[in-house]
Design an enzyme around this catalytic site. Structure first.
Site, PDB file in Angstrom:
ATOM      1  N   LYS A 177    -105.844  18.349 -32.843  1.00 19.64           N
ATOM      2  CA  LYS A 177    -105.193  17.313 -33.301  1.00 19.64           C
ATOM      3  C   LYS A 177    -104.533  17.542 -34.193  1.00 19.64           C
ATOM      4  CE  LYS A 177    -109.577  14.971 -32.646  1.00 19.64           C
ATOM      5  NZ  LYS A 177    -108.998  14.289 -31.615  1.00 19.64           N
ATOM      6  N   ASP A 216    -115.452  13.215 -41.887  1.00 23.71           N
ATOM      7  CA  ASP A 216    -114.272  13.509 -41.079  1.00 23.71           C
ATOM      8  C   ASP A 216    -112.582  13.319 -40.794  1.00 23.71           C
ATOM      9  OD1 ASP A 216    -113.418  13.241 -38.561  1.00 23.71           O
ATOM     10  OD2 ASP A 216    -114.831  11.929 -37.354  1.00 23.71           O
ATOM     11  N   HIS A 255    -116.023   7.804 -34.909  1.00 25.83           N
ATOM     12  CA  HIS A 255    -115.530   8.358 -33.579  1.00 25.83           C
ATOM     13  C   HIS A 255    -117.472   8.749 -33.303  1.00 25.83           C
ATOM     14  CE1 HIS A 255    -115.019  11.547 -30.607  1.00 25.83           C
ATOM     15  NE2 HIS A 255    -114.272  10.585 -30.268  1.00 25.83           N
TER      16      HIS A 255
END
Ligand code: ALA
Length: 412
Positions: free
Chosen positions: A232, A206, A129
């Site tokens: 999330k 991550d 990302h």
């Protein structure tokens, strides 16, 4: 086919019961943001209603209760990620904030002993990302280090031998995702982190797209820094975590300086507090931390393995139905340990597809998913992405596939 995970209480996620454009909502955008169960909102409300006040700053009862609740949340989350006595957990505003803290903290020229120096190497991957790429681009510019990128094979997979070829005596940092948000590929990050650690690099994970169904276990990983977000993983927005080895976190120059993070300050200088306060400058999101701990407890009550099995089955079902549609290519169809099904359809723009799905009450994400280098590497443009959570059902997967089939007929 229609069953949610049995432990999801009916009514616990009120927003999911609504109708959108006259259809019942099928919320399949969980990789962007999940919904929160009532238990998380109640935990946050209890703080706001009874204990709301600033932390670590007051001798009064409310401040003490708020401080205790904040530190109790830290302890719950530390246990959740397998942090041991050699680890520390810092609250951030989210994954992006945490990764910026690490990249800045290793490259700040004003630090006493900056880790990154001219000629050093930072290795990241093409699966990242932008939040785990752009901070490293800046860190490289700031420090004079070189940024190297591990590319995936044609199927979007990362391999240890590819990483081994990039690692060298100047490698100082290796940063990798636990799951690609754009394709759903779950790299062998355990092996990759171990290789990088063996080469002497600081290792960064991550974990944003893993926390809701496959929590990385710090006690078993060669991981110096791990970042994740509350929103999330059934928790609130605006809260996240940077967890990792205390010795590594101690090497970070603080990104935010100001209140709450100094031992002393004079007109011309200041001395930082010990961790975790050193990296938590300013008033933190106390309700968010409490909500995030409640979200971790919610995940554990539902059962990590059961959630992983459920979202994995939904993903496999979606891949099988979508890949059978004419001109549809699913990215990383082979991925396991993933809750994301991302696809492209010949001759159809994802935004048009997403709009027609929305008319049927089906929420997906379309676009580049803040992962443009990955999609370029794979030779595809923007995608349509369905992503699953423990409250989704196989009926919703059927609705998705039928909706895509209908949209393809309309749009082609
Ligand atoms: N990073 C989030 C996503 O993948 C916003 O949708």
């Amino acid at each position: 086919m229609g069953d949610r995970l049995a432990s999801v209480e009916a009514g616990s996620f009120e927003a999911l019961a609504q109708r959108v454009h006259g259809a019942s909502l099928a919320y399949l955008d969980n990789a962007a943001t999940t919904h929160m169960p009532r238990s998380v909102r109640e935990a946050m409300d209890a703080f706001e209603v009874r204990d709301r006040s600033n932390i670590h700053r007051g001798v009064h009862a409310l401040s003490q209760r708020a401080t205790d609740a904040f530190e109790a949340a830290r302890a719950v989350l530390a246990r959740f990620v397998g942090a041991g006595p050699a680890h520390e957990l810092v609250f951030t505003s989210g994954t992006t904030d945490a990764l910026n803290q690490v990249a800045f903290g290793l490259s700040d020229a004003g630090a006493d002993t900056p880790v990154l120096r001219p000629g050093d190497e930072i290795v990241t991957t093409a699966l990242e990302h932008h939040a785990n790429l752009l901070p490293w681009q800046l860190a490289a510019r700031r420090s004079g280090a070189r940024l190297l990128v591990l590319r995936p094979d044609a199927q979007g997979r990362l391999h240890g031998d590819g990483l081994a070829r990039l690692l060298g005596p100047r490698t100082r940092v290796f940063a990798v995702t636990a799951c690609s948000n754009a394709t759903g590929e779950r790299p062998p990050y355990e092996e990759l982190l171990a290789l990088a650690a063996e080469a002497g690099a600081f290792t960064v994970l991550d974990a944003a797209q893993a926390m809701a169904h496959e929590v990385p276990d710090l006690s078993r990983l060669d991981c110096d820094f791990m970042a994740f977000s509350g929103h999330k993983m059934y928790g609130p927005m605006g809260i996240g975590v940077l967890a990792g080895r205390r010795a590594a976190l101690e090497r970070l120059a603080p990104l935010r300086v100001g209140g709450g993070m100094v031992e002393w300050a004079s007109e011309i200088d200041a001395g930082w507090s010990d961790l975790p306060a050193r990296l938590e400058g300013g008033t933190p999101n106390v309700a968010g931390a409490i909500g995030l701990a409640a979200a971790a407890s919610f995940i554990d009550a539902a059962g990590r393995d059961r959630i992983a099995a459920h979202v994995g089955a939904l993903r496999a079902h979606a891949v099988q139905r979508l890949a059978a549609l004419p001109g549809v290519t699913v990215l990383s169809p082979q991925a396991s340990g993933s809750a994301i099904a991302s696809f492209v359809a010949d001759g159809v723009h994802p935004h048009d597809l997403g709009t027609l799905l929305d008319e049927r009450g089906i929420a997906v994400r379309t676009g580049h998913h803040c992962a443009q280098p990955l999609l370029a590497c794979l030779g595809v443009g923007p995608t349509t992405r369905a992503s699953f959570a423990l409250y989704n059902t196989h009926d919703e997967v059927e609705r998705l596939a039928d909706g895509v089939a209908h949209a393809l007929e309309v749009l082609r």
